[in-house]
Write a protein that holds these residues in place. Structure first.
Motif, PDB file in Angstrom:
ATOM      1  N   GLY A  13     100.537  53.016  47.157  1.00 15.02           N
ATOM      2  CA  GLY A  13      99.246  52.576  46.662  1.00 15.02           C
ATOM      3  C   GLY A  13      99.061  52.888  45.196  1.00 15.02           C
ATOM      4  O   GLY A  13      98.367  52.184  44.497  1.00 15.02           O
ATOM      5  N   ARG A  14      99.704  53.939  44.712  1.00 14.48           N
ATOM      6  CA  ARG A  14      99.534  54.336  43.317  1.00 14.48           C
ATOM      7  C   ARG A  14     100.447  53.574  42.377  1.00 14.48           C
ATOM      8  O   ARG A  14     100.087  53.282  41.273  1.00 14.48           O
ATOM      9  N   THR A  15     101.630  53.271  42.778  1.00 14.21           N
ATOM     10  CA  THR A  15     102.620  52.803  41.818  1.00 14.21           C
ATOM     11  C   THR A  15     103.031  51.359  41.926  1.00 14.21           C
ATOM     12  O   THR A  15     103.542  50.817  40.959  1.00 14.21           O
ATOM     13  N   THR A 237      99.356  44.679  30.238  1.00 14.69           N
ATOM     14  CA  THR A 237      99.220  46.123  30.344  1.00 14.69           C
ATOM     15  C   THR A 237      99.436  46.556  31.787  1.00 14.69           C
ATOM     16  O   THR A 237      99.193  45.786  32.720  1.00 14.69           O
ATOM     17  N   VAL A 238      99.900  47.782  31.957  1.00 14.09           N
ATOM     18  CA  VAL A 238     100.073  48.372  33.283  1.00 14.09           C
ATOM     19  C   VAL A 238      99.419  49.748  33.292  1.00 14.09           C
ATOM     20  O   VAL A 238      99.154  50.327  32.244  1.00 14.09           O
ATOM     21  N   SER A 239      99.165  50.252  34.481  1.00 17.76           N
ATOM     22  CA  SER A 239      98.545  51.572  34.595  1.00 17.76           C
ATOM     23  C   SER A 239      99.514  52.654  34.123  1.00 17.76           C
ATOM     24  O   SER A 239     100.727  52.444  34.038  1.00 17.76           O
ATOM     25  N   ALA A 240      98.966  53.806  33.842  1.00 17.45           N
ATOM     26  CA  ALA A 240      99.789  54.926  33.379  1.00 17.45           C
ATOM     27  C   ALA A 240     100.811  55.326  34.435  1.00 17.45           C
ATOM     28  O   ALA A 240     101.952  55.673  34.111  1.00 17.45           O
ATOM     29  N   ASP A 241     100.444  55.268  35.726  1.00 17.15           N
ATOM     30  CA  ASP A 241     101.381  55.625  36.789  1.00 17.15           C
ATOM     31  C   ASP A 241     102.550  54.654  36.859  1.00 17.15           C
ATOM     32  O   ASP A 241     103.692  55.043  37.084  1.00 17.15           O
ATOM     33  N   ALA A 281      90.067  53.140  31.528  1.00 22.01           N
ATOM     34  CA  ALA A 281      91.286  53.777  32.036  1.00 22.01           C
ATOM     35  C   ALA A 281      92.417  53.668  31.020  1.00 22.01           C
ATOM     36  O   ALA A 281      92.440  52.768  30.181  1.00 22.01           O
ATOM     37  N   ALA A 282      93.365  54.585  31.110  1.00 19.26           N
ATOM     38  CA  ALA A 282      94.533  54.553  30.225  1.00 19.26           C
ATOM     39  C   ALA A 282      95.533  53.530  30.743  1.00 19.26           C
ATOM     40  O   ALA A 282      95.884  53.524  31.923  1.00 19.26           O
ATOM     41  N   VAL A 283      95.974  52.646  29.871  1.00 15.38           N
ATOM     42  CA  VAL A 283      96.981  51.641  30.216  1.00 15.38           C
ATOM     43  C   VAL A 283      98.037  51.601  29.124  1.00 15.38           C
ATOM     44  O   VAL A 283      97.807  52.064  28.001  1.00 15.38           O
ATOM     45  N   PHE A 284      99.199  51.053  29.460  1.00 15.98           N
ATOM     46  CA  PHE A 284     100.290  50.950  28.495  1.00 15.98           C
ATOM     47  C   PHE A 284     100.660  49.480  28.295  1.00 15.98           C
ATOM     48  O   PHE A 284     100.731  48.715  29.265  1.00 15.98           O
ATOM     49  N   PRO A 285     100.923  49.071  27.046  1.00 18.23           N
ATOM     50  CA  PRO A 285     101.268  47.666  26.778  1.00 18.23           C
ATOM     51  C   PRO A 285     102.690  47.348  27.210  1.00 18.23           C
ATOM     52  O   PRO A 285     103.597  48.163  27.070  1.00 18.23           O
TER      53      PRO A 285
END
Length: 422
Positions: A13-15, A237-241, A281-285
């Motif tokens: 669920g997280r990743t 973008t994707v989530s930090a996890d 929320a923190a996201v990464f490009p």
């Protein structure tokens, strides 16, 4: 065993969102139909349904949302000052790299180049004369420095003449053209004489040019914008996890708003510095290069990419609802000669609504989901695969996902109602 299942469901669920690329579709369809039958309002008694263990390819994917952009863009302007005397293209035209876009009057630039050539000739002659006459080392060094300075001035003057013609630095479509004949463009403002350099951008190329007398109080930047045609990228973008599982070269399947066909691509870059999403929320490009040239994609269109981070072949799976546990031991009700036999199985990874079976079943074996009644009262608006956010009556909103035989799904319900995430 129950703890193992719980941890695996939470991790998924997280990743990632897990898809079964082959074989498992039959299980999902069968499960949906059985769930519909079990949750109809007019079903008065408990029923059981049967599903098969299937073998296929499983993929673990990460979802990335973003927009389609042109693979290359260029915002260009003149590197020298002058009055525009010629326009070669217009907004909407297609150009190739190196094509001329506009020209300024180069009369003074050519004159400056001629003067620089004369200055270099004089400096070289002086060096030759002093060298022949046995001048001191100090004088010779001074003459050599003068020659070097004259050569640099000539290089700049020649570049300035070349820069009198603004050229395309990439091939593509002209999307903006803010230049007209008679405009005074460049970097000078109310000055006379010459000055090196200049403002404006040409995709990072060195200007090296000499700006000439403008004799006006102000000048225009005069910009031209070009975007590459056919080649695209998806900036997402994707989530930090999820970012930790991504790397350059991973394959992606992209769904573009308004485009029926699937679009394929490859991860080009993964950002190392977090950004803040609209929700805080923190996201990464992540940048995904679209495979091949496409004429049905347009910059600014929203898109969702499913990036494959792991893939396994020939994985045997069965619907998770068919599995019960007793302590650390997992069981299924295997159908043998029309009768159900409680059979021990060893489970592996959990893939959304299905679970890997590493021992105890073979491909094609039929298992039964034990008879049960849907908890709670009836609801309106039933959907295939269960009613309003449940799979076959499991884990609907406000309900506890009960496994046949008294067990529970990890977390109290099916993960994301067949979606693989919470």
């Amino acid at each position: 065993m129950r703890k193992r299942l719980t941890e695996r469901w939470r991790r998924l669920g997280r990743t990632a969102r897990i898809l079964l690329a082959a074989g498992v579709a039959a299980v999902v369809v069968g499960g949906g139909a059985g769930a519909w039958a079990l949750t109809r309002e007019d079903t008065a008694q408990a029923q059981a349904m049967q599903v098969q263990a299937t073998s296929g390819t499983v993929k673990e994917t990460v979802s990335a949302g973003g927009t389609v952009e042109a693979a290359e863009t260029a915002d260009l302007s003149f590197e020298v000052s002058g009055t525009v005397t010629k326009i070669y293209v217009a907004e909407g035209d297609t150009v190739k790299k190196g094509d001329p876009l506009a020209r300024v009057d180069d009369t003074t630039l050519v004159a400056a180049r001629t003067a620089a050539e004369s200055a270099l000739t004089a400096a070289q002659e002086q060096l030759d004369t002093d060298d022949s006459s046995g001048a001191s080392d100090v004088q010779i060094a001074s003459d050599e420095a003068a020659v070097a300075a004259a050569e640099a001035d000539l290089d700049s003057a020649r570049q300035a003449v070349d820069d009198a013609v603004l050229r395309a630095t990439i091939g593509g479509t002209v999307t903006a053209f803010d230049i007209a004949v008679g405009d005074v463009v460049g970097s000078s403002s109310g000055s006379s004489g010459t000055s090196s350099g200049g403002s404006g951008s040409s995709m990072g190329e060195d200007s090296g040019g000499a700006s000439t007398d403008s004799s006006t109080d102000s000048t225009s930047t005069g910009t031209v914008s070009i975007v590459s045609a056919g080649d695209h990228v998806v900036e997402a973008t994707v989530s930090a996890d999820d970012a930790a599982s991504l790397k350059k070269g991973l394959q992606a399947t992209v769904t573009v708003n308004g485009v029926d066909e699937e679009v394929f691509g490859t991860v080009a870059t993964v950002g190392k510095v977090a950004e803040t999403s609209s929700s805080g929320a923190a996201v990464f490009p992540v940048s995904i290069t679209v495979t091949g040239e496409r004429d049905d994609l347009y910059p600014g269109t929203s898109a969702t990419a499913e990036i494959t981070v792991k893939q396994r072949e020939d994985v045997l799976t069965v619907t998770s609802a068919a599995i019960t546990t007793d302590g650390d031991q997992a069981y299924v009700q295997k159908v043998v000669d029309g009768k159900t036999v409680k059979t021990k199985v060893t489970i592996g990874e959990v893939y959304g609504a299905t679970t890997e079976i590493t021992d105890g079943l073979a491909e094609g074996d039929t298992v039964e989901i034990e008879a049960f009644t849907r908890p709670g009262g009836s609801r309106s608006g039933s959907q295939e695969g269960g009613q309003e956010g449940g799979f076959g009556g499991f884990g609907g909103e406000g309900e506890t996902g009960q496994l046949p035989g008294g067990g529970q799904f990890p977390g109290g319900g099916m993960p994301d109602q067949m979606g693989g995430g919470r």
